[in-house]
Enzyme design. Sequence first.
Site, PDB file in Angstrom:
ATOM      1  N   SER A  81      -7.368   5.255   4.343  1.00  0.00           N
ATOM      2  CA  SER A  81      -7.244   4.570   3.043  1.00  0.00           C
ATOM      3  C   SER A  81      -7.576   3.087   3.216  1.00  0.00           C
ATOM      4  O   SER A  81      -8.240   2.486   2.373  1.00  0.00           O
ATOM      5  CB  SER A  81      -5.820   4.694   2.513  1.00  0.00           C
ATOM      6  OG  SER A  81      -5.694   5.834   1.716  1.00  0.00           O
ATOM      7  N   LYS A  93       5.094   2.456   8.490  1.00  0.00           N
ATOM      8  CA  LYS A  93       3.876   3.182   8.885  1.00  0.00           C
ATOM      9  C   LYS A  93       2.696   2.226   9.038  1.00  0.00           C
ATOM     10  O   LYS A  93       1.969   2.278  10.032  1.00  0.00           O
ATOM     11  CB  LYS A  93       3.571   4.239   7.807  1.00  0.00           C
ATOM     12  CG  LYS A  93       2.706   5.363   8.294  1.00  0.00           C
ATOM     13  CD  LYS A  93       2.428   6.381   7.199  1.00  0.00           C
ATOM     14  CE  LYS A  93       3.557   7.348   6.972  1.00  0.00           C
ATOM     15  NZ  LYS A  93       3.161   8.507   6.137  1.00  0.00           N
ATOM     16  N   LYS A 149       0.849  -1.185   0.000  1.00  0.00           N
ATOM     17  CA  LYS A 149       0.000   0.000   0.000  1.00  0.00           C
ATOM     18  C   LYS A 149       0.878   1.226   0.000  1.00  0.00           C
ATOM     19  O   LYS A 149       1.834   1.314   0.778  1.00  0.00           O
ATOM     20  CB  LYS A 149      -0.845  -0.010   1.290  1.00  0.00           C
ATOM     21  CG  LYS A 149      -1.802   1.129   1.400  1.00  0.00           C
ATOM     22  CD  LYS A 149      -3.136   0.763   0.798  1.00  0.00           C
ATOM     23  CE  LYS A 149      -4.053   1.941   0.588  1.00  0.00           C
ATOM     24  NZ  LYS A 149      -3.762   2.710  -0.632  1.00  0.00           N
ATOM     25  N   LYS A 181       5.160   1.978  -2.997  1.00  0.00           N
ATOM     26  CA  LYS A 181       5.218   3.396  -3.421  1.00  0.00           C
ATOM     27  C   LYS A 181       5.457   3.416  -4.917  1.00  0.00           C
ATOM     28  O   LYS A 181       6.109   2.514  -5.467  1.00  0.00           O
ATOM     29  CB  LYS A 181       6.362   4.123  -2.719  1.00  0.00           C
ATOM     30  CG  LYS A 181       6.177   5.627  -2.686  1.00  0.00           C
ATOM     31  CD  LYS A 181       5.197   6.021  -1.584  1.00  0.00           C
ATOM     32  CE  LYS A 181       4.912   7.505  -1.555  1.00  0.00           C
ATOM     33  NZ  LYS A 181       4.165   7.851  -0.338  1.00  0.00           N
ATOM     34  N   THR A 190      -5.448  12.608   7.862  1.00  0.00           N
ATOM     35  CA  THR A 190      -4.049  12.778   8.274  1.00  0.00           C
ATOM     36  C   THR A 190      -3.971  13.740   9.454  1.00  0.00           C
ATOM     37  O   THR A 190      -3.340  13.462  10.471  1.00  0.00           O
ATOM     38  CB  THR A 190      -3.209  13.309   7.095  1.00  0.00           C
ATOM     39  OG1 THR A 190      -3.303  12.365   6.033  1.00  0.00           O
ATOM     40  CG2 THR A 190      -1.761  13.503   7.483  1.00  0.00           C
ATOM     41  N   ASN A 200      -3.196  21.434   3.207  1.00  0.00           N
ATOM     42  CA  ASN A 200      -4.274  20.499   3.523  1.00  0.00           C
ATOM     43  C   ASN A 200      -4.129  19.960   4.945  1.00  0.00           C
ATOM     44  O   ASN A 200      -4.993  20.170   5.801  1.00  0.00           O
ATOM     45  CB  ASN A 200      -4.273  19.361   2.479  1.00  0.00           C
ATOM     46  CG  ASN A 200      -5.345  18.333   2.770  1.00  0.00           C
ATOM     47  OD1 ASN A 200      -6.435  18.684   3.204  1.00  0.00           O
ATOM     48  ND2 ASN A 200      -5.045  17.080   2.564  1.00  0.00           N
TER      49      ASN A 200
HETATM   50  P1  NAD Z   1      -0.107  20.899   0.822  1.00  0.00           P
HETATM   51  O1  NAD Z   1       0.623  21.199  -0.430  1.00  0.00           O
HETATM   52  O2  NAD Z   1      -1.594  21.015   0.862  1.00  0.00           O
HETATM   53  O3  NAD Z   1       0.435  21.849   2.001  1.00  0.00           O
HETATM   54  C1  NAD Z   1       1.769  22.171   2.192  1.00  0.00           C
HETATM   55  C2  NAD Z   1       1.816  23.590   2.734  1.00  0.00           C
HETATM   56  O4  NAD Z   1       3.145  23.863   3.153  1.00  0.00           O
HETATM   57  C3  NAD Z   1       1.461  24.668   1.714  1.00  0.00           C
HETATM   58  O5  NAD Z   1       0.599  25.605   2.323  1.00  0.00           O
HETATM   59  C4  NAD Z   1       2.814  25.341   1.390  1.00  0.00           C
HETATM   60  O6  NAD Z   1       2.668  26.702   1.089  1.00  0.00           O
HETATM   61  C5  NAD Z   1       3.530  25.144   2.703  1.00  0.00           C
HETATM   62  N1  NAD Z   1       4.995  25.157   2.621  1.00  0.00           N
HETATM   63  C6  NAD Z   1       5.803  24.532   1.738  1.00  0.00           C
HETATM   64  N2  NAD Z   1       7.096  24.788   2.022  1.00  0.00           N
HETATM   65  C7  NAD Z   1       7.098  25.583   3.102  1.00  0.00           C
HETATM   66  C8  NAD Z   1       8.132  26.164   3.890  1.00  0.00           C
HETATM   67  N3  NAD Z   1       9.410  25.972   3.599  1.00  0.00           N
HETATM   68  N4  NAD Z   1       7.762  26.927   4.937  1.00  0.00           N
HETATM   69  C9  NAD Z   1       6.472  27.112   5.243  1.00  0.00           C
HETATM   70  N5  NAD Z   1       5.463  26.583   4.545  1.00  0.00           N
HETATM   71  C10 NAD Z   1       5.768  25.821   3.487  1.00  0.00           C
HETATM   72  O7  NAD Z   1       0.371  19.427   1.253  1.00  0.00           O
HETATM   73  P2  NAD Z   1      -0.275  18.457   2.333  1.00  0.00           P
HETATM   74  O8  NAD Z   1      -1.088  17.423   1.630  1.00  0.00           O
HETATM   75  O9  NAD Z   1      -0.882  19.222   3.443  1.00  0.00           O
HETATM   76  O10 NAD Z   1       1.041  17.702   2.836  1.00  0.00           O
HETATM   77  C11 NAD Z   1       1.937  18.333   3.758  1.00  0.00           C
HETATM   78  C12 NAD Z   1       2.867  17.298   4.340  1.00  0.00           C
HETATM   79  O11 NAD Z   1       2.097  16.296   4.985  1.00  0.00           O
HETATM   80  C13 NAD Z   1       3.754  16.567   3.325  1.00  0.00           C
HETATM   81  O12 NAD Z   1       4.986  16.265   3.923  1.00  0.00           O
HETATM   82  C14 NAD Z   1       2.990  15.293   3.078  1.00  0.00           C
HETATM   83  O13 NAD Z   1       3.843  14.257   2.637  1.00  0.00           O
HETATM   84  C15 NAD Z   1       2.445  15.032   4.461  1.00  0.00           C
HETATM   85  N6  NAD Z   1       1.324  14.121   4.444  1.00  0.00           N
HETATM   86  C16 NAD Z   1       0.138  14.511   3.911  1.00  0.00           C
HETATM   87  C17 NAD Z   1      -0.900  13.598   3.869  1.00  0.00           C
HETATM   88  C18 NAD Z   1      -2.250  13.988   3.336  1.00  0.00           C
HETATM   89  O14 NAD Z   1      -3.142  13.132   3.398  1.00  0.00           O
HETATM   90  N7  NAD Z   1      -2.449  15.195   2.852  1.00  0.00           N
HETATM   91  C19 NAD Z   1      -0.720  12.285   4.389  1.00  0.00           C
HETATM   92  C20 NAD Z   1       0.508  11.942   4.946  1.00  0.00           C
HETATM   93  C21 NAD Z   1       1.527  12.881   4.981  1.00  0.00           C
END
Ligand code: NAD
Length: 417
Positions: free
Chosen positions: A350, A95, A71, A107, A191, A222
């Site tokens: 998921s 995880k 997965k 992946k 998340t 997000n």
């Molecule tokens: P996203 O793109 O919606 O949000 C990322 C945010 O971080 C954006 O607002 C961006 O402007 C900001 N950002 C980027 N670089 C930055 C910096 N240097 N300083 C400050 N802000 C910064 O992405 P997301 O889906 O929220 O994912 C964020 C993290 O969470 C990632 O590492 C992702 O792998 C992890 N993650 C997300 C999910 C999910 O379901 N969305 C699940 C597991 C892990």
Amino acid sequence: MAAEQRNPFKIVQGQIRQAVEALGLEPSVYEIMKQPLRFLEVAVPVKMDDGSVRVFQGYRSQHNDAVGPCKGGVRFHPDVYADEVKALSVWMTIKCAVLGLPYGGGKGGVACNPKELSKGELERLSRSYIRAISQIVGPEKDIPAPDVYTNAQIMAWMTDEYSQISQKNQFGIVTGKPIIIGGSLGRNEATARGCVITIREAAKKLGIEIRGARTVVQGFGNAGSIAAKLMHDMGAKVIAVNDTKGGAYNPNGMDPDALMKHKAETSSVVNFPGSTPISNRDLLALECEVLIPAALENQLTSENAADVKAKIVGEAANGPTTPEADETLFKNGVFVIPDVLANAGGVTVSYFEWVQNLMNFYWTEEEVNSKLERMMISAFNAVYEMHKRKNVKMRDAAYLVAVERVANAMRVRGWLG
Ligand code: NAD
């Protein structure tokens, strides 16, 4: 800094080796887990809008399926390369095992820049990729999901293509789908919800009151924005948030709903009414109870970790803390909830989505959330107990819990000799 930018595959191999040694397991556990059981490189040809054909490089890594099918997400990004995909698949094994899900890690990725593709080209790329890997994926074999620059629409195209190949609807082939074709309620928030549950459990153990807890969120996207909202709903005070354009700070607290509205209107949290601007460096160093890195990897490094004053760091992002920074935070008594636990709510829901697809029976959002809550608490407790028993960091404890579970499965299956 150079040491902190090592090959991620080498890093994760070191983490697995350490866990195998600390648990006193058979060396064959490391020999099997140090690489994916299967790694496929594929050519992904796409007919472009101008009539030409471009061939993209695609990958799918299946790290270990001892406890169940693989997965893990599919990443569309120009920097995707083989060792990164392999490393990410190992982290997915960890995880899933930390959460006790019946999955191993997988992946995938395609080296491409989706921002340069038209919608039609993106659809053809998504279909071409799933066709190219169709022999090794499937609801009982390996179930992809969204990751960087892939989303529910891309999952819908992949579901459709795989269903056409199979000559029947196969909604269990990927997760993170739109609700109308078998997506799960609660997936979007999962998340952040999982992360906030682990922060709440950590606060209980540390005797920190969540009500009024000063909370800082790096990366108001997000995961970050929903985590801020859920912390606020529990009575915490969101004092600073930022994004790539800058930050907003108000020691009296800010309303995450209003922040989301401001960001939707202006494309950033900067200049949120009542706030003052704050740099990324200052934000990470704020006096607070909770810091949630929710942006990108390698944000807490040897250069800034000593400045962190938070009591709890809940890693919503993947890999936000370098190993060097991790040591510093540990020495300074900062309680870090590692990514493999803190952001595992996404893969957990998921899993719920896949279970609902296989049953063809769908749950309410309340059912999803209460099942998520139960699984996150039980995973948190398993890692916390290991952390206490072995007197190791929560991150190391998570690896111990995970590797032990995978090793047990491999042993009873007769893989270890
Ligand atoms: P996203 O793109 O919606 O949000 C990322 C945010 O971080 C954006 O607002 C961006 O402007 C900001 N950002 C980027 N670089 C930055 C910096 N240097 N300083 C400050 N802000 C910064 O992405 P997301 O889906 O929220 O994912 C964020 C993290 O969470 C990632 O590492 C992702 O792998 C992890 N993650 C997300 C999910 C999910 O379901 N969305 C699940 C597991 C892990």
